[in-house]
Design a protein around this motif. Structure first.
Motif, PDB file in Angstrom:
ATOM      1  N   LEU A   1       0.839  -1.202   0.000  1.00  0.00           N
ATOM      2  CA  LEU A   1       0.000   0.000   0.000  1.00  0.00           C
ATOM      3  C   LEU A   1       0.873   1.252   0.000  1.00  0.00           C
ATOM      4  CD1 LEU A   1      -2.806   1.362   0.296  1.00  0.00           C
ATOM      5  CD2 LEU A   1      -2.524   1.145   2.776  1.00  0.00           C
ATOM      6  N   ALA A   2       1.912   1.263   0.829  1.00  0.00           N
ATOM      7  CA  ALA A   2       2.801   2.425   0.891  1.00  0.00           C
ATOM      8  C   ALA A   2       3.483   2.661  -0.444  1.00  0.00           C
ATOM      9  CB  ALA A   2       3.849   2.220   1.984  1.00  0.00           C
ATOM     10  N   ARG A   3       3.910   1.579  -1.094  1.00  0.00           N
ATOM     11  CA  ARG A   3       4.582   1.725  -2.386  1.00  0.00           C
ATOM     12  C   ARG A   3       3.648   2.388  -3.399  1.00  0.00           C
ATOM     13  NH1 ARG A   3       5.926  -3.154  -2.789  1.00  0.00           N
ATOM     14  NH2 ARG A   3       8.031  -2.941  -1.941  1.00  0.00           N
ATOM     15  N   GLN A   4       2.353   2.046  -3.333  1.00  0.00           N
ATOM     16  CA  GLN A   4       1.409   2.590  -4.303  1.00  0.00           C
ATOM     17  C   GLN A   4       0.996   4.021  -3.982  1.00  0.00           C
ATOM     18  OE1 GLN A   4      -2.103   0.232  -4.881  1.00  0.00           O
ATOM     19  NE2 GLN A   4      -3.037   1.674  -6.314  1.00  0.00           N
ATOM     20  N   VAL A   5       0.701   4.318  -2.714  1.00  0.00           N
ATOM     21  CA  VAL A   5       0.113   5.617  -2.385  1.00  0.00           C
ATOM     22  C   VAL A   5       1.104   6.620  -1.813  1.00  0.00           C
ATOM     23  CG1 VAL A   5      -2.156   4.580  -2.035  1.00  0.00           C
ATOM     24  CG2 VAL A   5      -0.624   4.867  -0.076  1.00  0.00           C
ATOM     25  N   ASN A   6       2.241   6.134  -1.274  1.00  0.00           N
ATOM     26  CA  ASN A   6       3.212   7.031  -0.641  1.00  0.00           C
ATOM     27  C   ASN A   6       4.535   7.103  -1.382  1.00  0.00           C
ATOM     28  OD1 ASN A   6       2.036   5.417   2.265  1.00  0.00           O
ATOM     29  ND2 ASN A   6       1.363   7.437   1.633  1.00  0.00           N
ATOM     30  N   GLY A   7       4.821   6.130  -2.277  1.00  0.00           N
ATOM     31  CA  GLY A   7       6.061   6.136  -3.035  1.00  0.00           C
ATOM     32  C   GLY A   7       7.054   5.101  -2.541  1.00  0.00           C
ATOM     33  N   ALA A   8       8.001   4.747  -3.409  1.00  0.00           N
ATOM     34  CA  ALA A   8       8.972   3.693  -3.100  1.00  0.00           C
ATOM     35  C   ALA A   8       9.837   4.054  -1.899  1.00  0.00           C
ATOM     36  CB  ALA A   8       9.852   3.429  -4.328  1.00  0.00           C
ATOM     37  N   GLY A   9      10.210   5.332  -1.779  1.00  0.00           N
ATOM     38  CA  GLY A   9      11.035   5.724  -0.642  1.00  0.00           C
ATOM     39  C   GLY A   9      10.323   5.526   0.681  1.00  0.00           C
ATOM     40  N   ALA A  10       9.058   5.875   0.722  1.00  0.00           N
ATOM     41  CA  ALA A  10       8.279   5.700   1.948  1.00  0.00           C
ATOM     42  C   ALA A  10       8.086   4.230   2.274  1.00  0.00           C
ATOM     43  CB  ALA A  10       6.927   6.384   1.804  1.00  0.00           C
ATOM     44  N   ALA A  11       8.021   3.382   1.252  1.00  0.00           N
ATOM     45  CA  ALA A  11       7.814   1.953   1.487  1.00  0.00           C
ATOM     46  C   ALA A  11       8.933   1.366   2.337  1.00  0.00           C
ATOM     47  CB  ALA A  11       7.700   1.216   0.160  1.00  0.00           C
ATOM     48  N   GLY A  12      10.142   1.862   2.167  1.00  0.00           N
ATOM     49  CA  GLY A  12      11.254   1.374   2.980  1.00  0.00           C
ATOM     50  C   GLY A  12      11.060   1.703   4.453  1.00  0.00           C
ATOM     51  N   LEU A  13      10.637   2.936   4.735  1.00  0.00           N
ATOM     52  CA  LEU A  13      10.369   3.313   6.126  1.00  0.00           C
ATOM     53  C   LEU A  13       9.240   2.478   6.696  1.00  0.00           C
ATOM     54  CD1 LEU A  13      10.556   5.185   8.618  1.00  0.00           C
ATOM     55  CD2 LEU A  13       8.973   6.744   7.425  1.00  0.00           C
ATOM     56  N   VAL A  14       8.156   2.323   5.944  1.00  0.00           N
ATOM     57  CA  VAL A  14       7.019   1.542   6.415  1.00  0.00           C
ATOM     58  C   VAL A  14       7.435   0.111   6.716  1.00  0.00           C
ATOM     59  CG1 VAL A  14       4.787   0.570   5.707  1.00  0.00           C
ATOM     60  CG2 VAL A  14       5.294   2.996   5.288  1.00  0.00           C
ATOM     61  N   ASN A  15       8.254  -0.477   5.864  1.00  0.00           N
ATOM     62  CA  ASN A  15       8.729  -1.847   6.080  1.00  0.00           C
ATOM     63  C   ASN A  15       9.499  -1.945   7.389  1.00  0.00           C
ATOM     64  OD1 ASN A  15       9.158  -4.582   5.379  1.00  0.00           O
ATOM     65  ND2 ASN A  15      11.203  -4.071   4.622  1.00  0.00           N
ATOM     66  N   ALA A  16      10.377  -0.980   7.641  1.00  0.00           N
ATOM     67  CA  ALA A  16      11.183  -1.017   8.865  1.00  0.00           C
ATOM     68  C   ALA A  16      10.319  -0.833  10.109  1.00  0.00           C
ATOM     69  CB  ALA A  16      12.255   0.072   8.798  1.00  0.00           C
ATOM     70  N   VAL A  17       9.371   0.099  10.049  1.00  0.00           N
ATOM     71  CA  VAL A  17       8.510   0.347  11.205  1.00  0.00           C
ATOM     72  C   VAL A  17       7.609  -0.854  11.475  1.00  0.00           C
ATOM     73  CG1 VAL A  17       6.651   1.802  12.109  1.00  0.00           C
ATOM     74  CG2 VAL A  17       8.584   2.847  10.900  1.00  0.00           C
ATOM     75  N   MET A  18       7.069  -1.447  10.440  1.00  0.00           N
ATOM     76  CA  MET A  18       6.222  -2.625  10.632  1.00  0.00           C
ATOM     77  C   MET A  18       7.015  -3.774  11.258  1.00  0.00           C
ATOM     78  SD  MET A  18       3.032  -2.055   9.760  1.00  0.00           S
ATOM     79  CE  MET A  18       2.337  -3.651   9.377  1.00  0.00           C
ATOM     80  N   ARG A  19       8.252  -3.930  10.877  1.00  0.00           N
ATOM     81  CA  ARG A  19       9.085  -4.983  11.498  1.00  0.00           C
ATOM     82  C   ARG A  19       9.249  -4.719  12.982  1.00  0.00           C
ATOM     83  NH1 ARG A  19      12.859  -4.224   7.314  1.00  0.00           N
ATOM     84  NH2 ARG A  19      14.401  -3.569   8.875  1.00  0.00           N
ATOM     85  N   ARG A  20       9.515  -3.461  13.323  1.00  0.00           N
ATOM     86  CA  ARG A  20       9.695  -3.117  14.732  1.00  0.00           C
ATOM     87  C   ARG A  20       8.411  -3.333  15.527  1.00  0.00           C
ATOM     88  NH1 ARG A  20      13.376   0.601  16.437  1.00  0.00           N
ATOM     89  NH2 ARG A  20      12.539   0.046  18.493  1.00  0.00           N
TER      90      ARG A  20
END
Length: 506
Positions: A141-160
Motif C-alpha cells: 500500500l505504501a509503495r502505491q500511495v506514498n512512493g517507493a522511498g516511503a515503502a522502505g520506512l514503512v517496512n522497517a517500522v512494521m518490522r519493529r
C-alpha cells in the motif's frame, strides 16, 4: 474493547484469517520479489477515507461512498470498515507506538505515510491478520500511495512493531507516574483533556463516587473503542418493532421503539428504505420519547410541538410519528438549508401520513435563536437538541476525539445558552421543553441549564428520571442523582445523551 480491559481488544479478522505468533526476527515470511506491488481494494478504501478525514471529512459519511465506489461488499467491506474505524479510534495508541518504532516524532512523518502506518499497526495489534500478511500488504500500500522511498520506512517500522504484542506495547507507552486519568487516557487512546472531562462528568452527574471513579472511567474509555451496535427506530404508526424483527432485527431490551440489527446493511430493510424506520441510537429515541411523555399544564386542545435544531432529522422523525398519534402539529426547524432538506426527506413518510390526519408536519429553515422573539409562547412541547462536542458518541464518530479541542466549548456554550433561552421564550405557559446534548461534559449540560435558569424565574426544572423510567424498561436507579438524566455507553449501551426537562410556570 472489553469492558474494564486495559487496552484495545483484539478482534477476529473479518476475513477469517487466524493470527500467527509474530516472527521475532521481525522479517516478513515472503521474499521481496514475491511481495505485492499495489494495495488491495479494501486497504486502498480505508487509506482513502483516512486521508479525507484528515482533510476535514467524516468517516461515517466518506466510508459508505468509498465502499460503493470500489464495489466492496461483505467481508471486504467489513474489513475496510474495521481498519478505518479501528485505526482512527486507536490513533493515540498507534501514534505512540509508531514514534518508538520509527525512532522519530510523528510530526516528522508525512501525514499520508502516517495513515498507512496506522492502518498497518491496527492490522498487527488490533485485528487477527497474520504478521506476514499485515506487513506485506502495508508495504505494498505504501509503495502505491506514498512512493517507493516511503515503502522502505514503512517496512522497517512494521518490522519493529511486530516484535512486541499489544500488551507489551501498552506497557511501553503508558506513563508509570502522574495521574490515573492520564494513564487511562494513554492506554485507551483518548486525549487527556477528554479523559479528564469525562471523569468530572461521571462525578458531576452522580454516576460515580470517589471509590468507583477510576474503575468507572476505565470502563467508559474502554467502551468508546468498541463499535456501537446498529440501533433502529420503528416510527410509531408507520412500522412496528415486530415488523423489523420480521426483517432480521432483534427487540431492544430497554426502549420500546428500538430494535438491534445484528448484521447486514440497514438499507436492505424495506422499512428503512421508505422512511418508516431509520438507524437511530436508542438514547436519541429516549430524548424524543421523553419530550412526548412529559406532563404539561398548558391546557391546549391541539398541541404544537417544535424541534428547534432538527437537522439531520433523526429525532424529528420520531417526534413527527408521535405527534400524529397524539393529534399534534410539529414544526421541525433547521438553520442550514441543506440540512433542512435532509429533515424533509427524513420526514417524508410521516408527512404523507399527516396529510390524512388532523396533524400538520412542517419543515422550516430559520435561526433557532430568533424563534422565541418571532413566536412567543407558541409551542406546548419544544426539543432543543443543541449543537455540542459530541463526546457522548465517540464510538460512532471515531475522528471526533482528535478533532475537538477545549476551545470549542466556549463558542458552543454561548450558542447553547442562546438556543435554550429562545426556546423558553417560545414555550407556552404550562408547556415543557427538553434540553439535550450528545455530550456529558458539565460545561455543555448542567452548567448551561443552571445558568439559564438563574435568569428565568418563570421556568422550573422537572425531575426527568420518572419520565425516562416511564418510557424505558429496566433502567430505574441507573440515571444519576437528578433532576436531569445522563445516559452512558458503559451503563446503558447508548450514546452519552444528556437531557433536562423544563416547564414554564402556568
Amino acid at each position: 474493547m472489553d469492558e474494564g480491559s486495559g487496552g484495545p481488544r483484539r478482534r477476529q479478522d473479518t476475513r477469517g484469517e487466524d493470527r500467527q505468533r509474530p516472527d521475532r526476527s521481525g522479517r516478513s515470511a515472503t521474499r521481496p520479489s514475491e511481495r505485492g506491488r499495489t494495495g488491495d481494494p479494501a486497504r486502498l478504501a480505508a487509506y482513502t477515507v483516512m486521508r479525507r478525514v484528515a482533510d476535514g471529512g467524516y468517516a461515517n459519511l466518506e466510508l459508505p461512498h468509498e465502499l460503493r465506489r470500489r464495489r466492496l461488499r461483505g467481508r471486504d467491506a467489513a474489513f475496510a470498515t474495521e481498519m478505518t474505524y479501528g485505526a482512527t479510534r486507536l490513533r493515540g495508541v498507534y501514534d505512540a507506538i509508531i514514534e518508538i518504532a520509527a525512532d522519530r516524532p510523528i510530526a516528522r512523518i508525512d501525514g499520508g505515510v502516517l495513515d498507512t502506518l496506522r492502518l498497518g499497526a491496527h492490522q498487527l495489534l488490533g485485528m487477527r491478520v497474520p504478521v506476514h500478511a499485515a506487513a506485506d500488504t502495508t508495504v505494498a500500500l505504501a509503495r502505491q500511495v506514498n512512493g517507493a522511498g516511503a515503502a522502505g520506512l514503512v517496512n522497517a517500522v512494521m518490522r519493529r512493531i511486530s516484535e512486541r504484542d499489544l500488551d507489551a506495547w501498552l506497557e511501553a507507552i503508558t506513563p508509570t507516574d502522574g495521574e490515573v486519568t492520564n494513564r487511562l487516557a494513554a492506554r485507551h487512546s483518548h486525549p487527556e483533556w477528554i479523559a479528564k472531562a469525562l471523569r468530572q462528568a461521571l462525578l458531576g452527574h452522580g454516576a460515580s463516587d470517589k471509590v468507583t471513579i477510576d474503575a468507572d472511567l476505565d470502563r467508559l474509555l474502554a467502551i468508546d473503542n468498541v463499535p456501537a451496535e446498529v440501533n433502529l427506530v420503528a416510527r410509531p404508526g408507520l412500522v412496528t418493532v415486530d415488523d423489523l424483527v420480521g426483517e432480521g432485527a432483534i427487540v431492544h431490551p430497554h426502549v420500546a421503539t428500538a430494535a438491534l440489527l445484528p448484521g447486514g446493511d440497514p438499507g436492505a430493510l424495506a422499512a428503512v428504505r421508505d422512511g418508516r424506520a431509520a438507524v437511530q441510537d436508542a438514547g436519541s429515541q429516549v430524548v424524543a420519547l421523553t419530550l412526548a411523555a412529559a406532563p404539561i399544564e398548558s391546557g391546549s386542545q391541539h398541541e404544537r410541538w417544535l424541534d428547534l435544531c432538527a437537522g439531520p432529522g433523526g429525532k424529528a422523525g420520531l417526534l413527527a410519528a408521535l405527534a400524529i398519534e397524539r393529534g399534534a402539529d410539529l414544526v421541525a426547524n433547521e438553520i442550514t438549508p441543506h440540512r433542512a432538506e435532509l429533515v424533509a426527506q427524513t420526514l417524508g413518510a410521516a408527512m404523507d401520513r399527516a396529510a390524512k390526519s388532523d396533524s400538520k408536519i412542517e419543515v422550516r429553515t430559520g435561526d433557532g435563536r430568533e424563534i422565541g422573539e418571532d413566536e412567543p409562547a407558541a409551542y406546548d412541547r419544544i426539543l432543543i437538541d443543541a449543537p455540542c462536542t459530541g463526546l457522548g458518541a465517540l464510538r460512532r464518530r471515531p475522528e471526533a476525539r482528535w478533532r475537538r479541542t477545549p476551545g470549542d466549548l466556549a463558542a458552543l456554550g454561548v450558542l447553547q445558552r442562546e438556543l435554550l433561552g429562545s426556546a423558553l421564550d417560545a414555550l407556552a405557559p404550562g408547556g415543557v421543553a427538553v434540553y439535550a446534548t450528545c455530550s456529558p461534559h458539565l460545561a455543555e449540560t448542567t452548567f448551561v441549564v443552571g445558568d439559564v435558569l438563574k435568569k428565568r424565574p418563570d421556568i422550573e426544572q422537572v425531575d426527568a428520571r420518572p419520565v425516562v423510567e416511564a418510557v424505558t424498561f429496566g433502567w430505574a436507579g441507573t440515571m444519576g442523582s437528578g433532576p436531569a438524566v445522563q445516559l452512558w455507553p458503559h451503563v446503558h449501551g447508548t450514546d452519552g445523551m444528556f437531557l433536562a426537562v423544563l416547564r414554564k410556570r402556568a
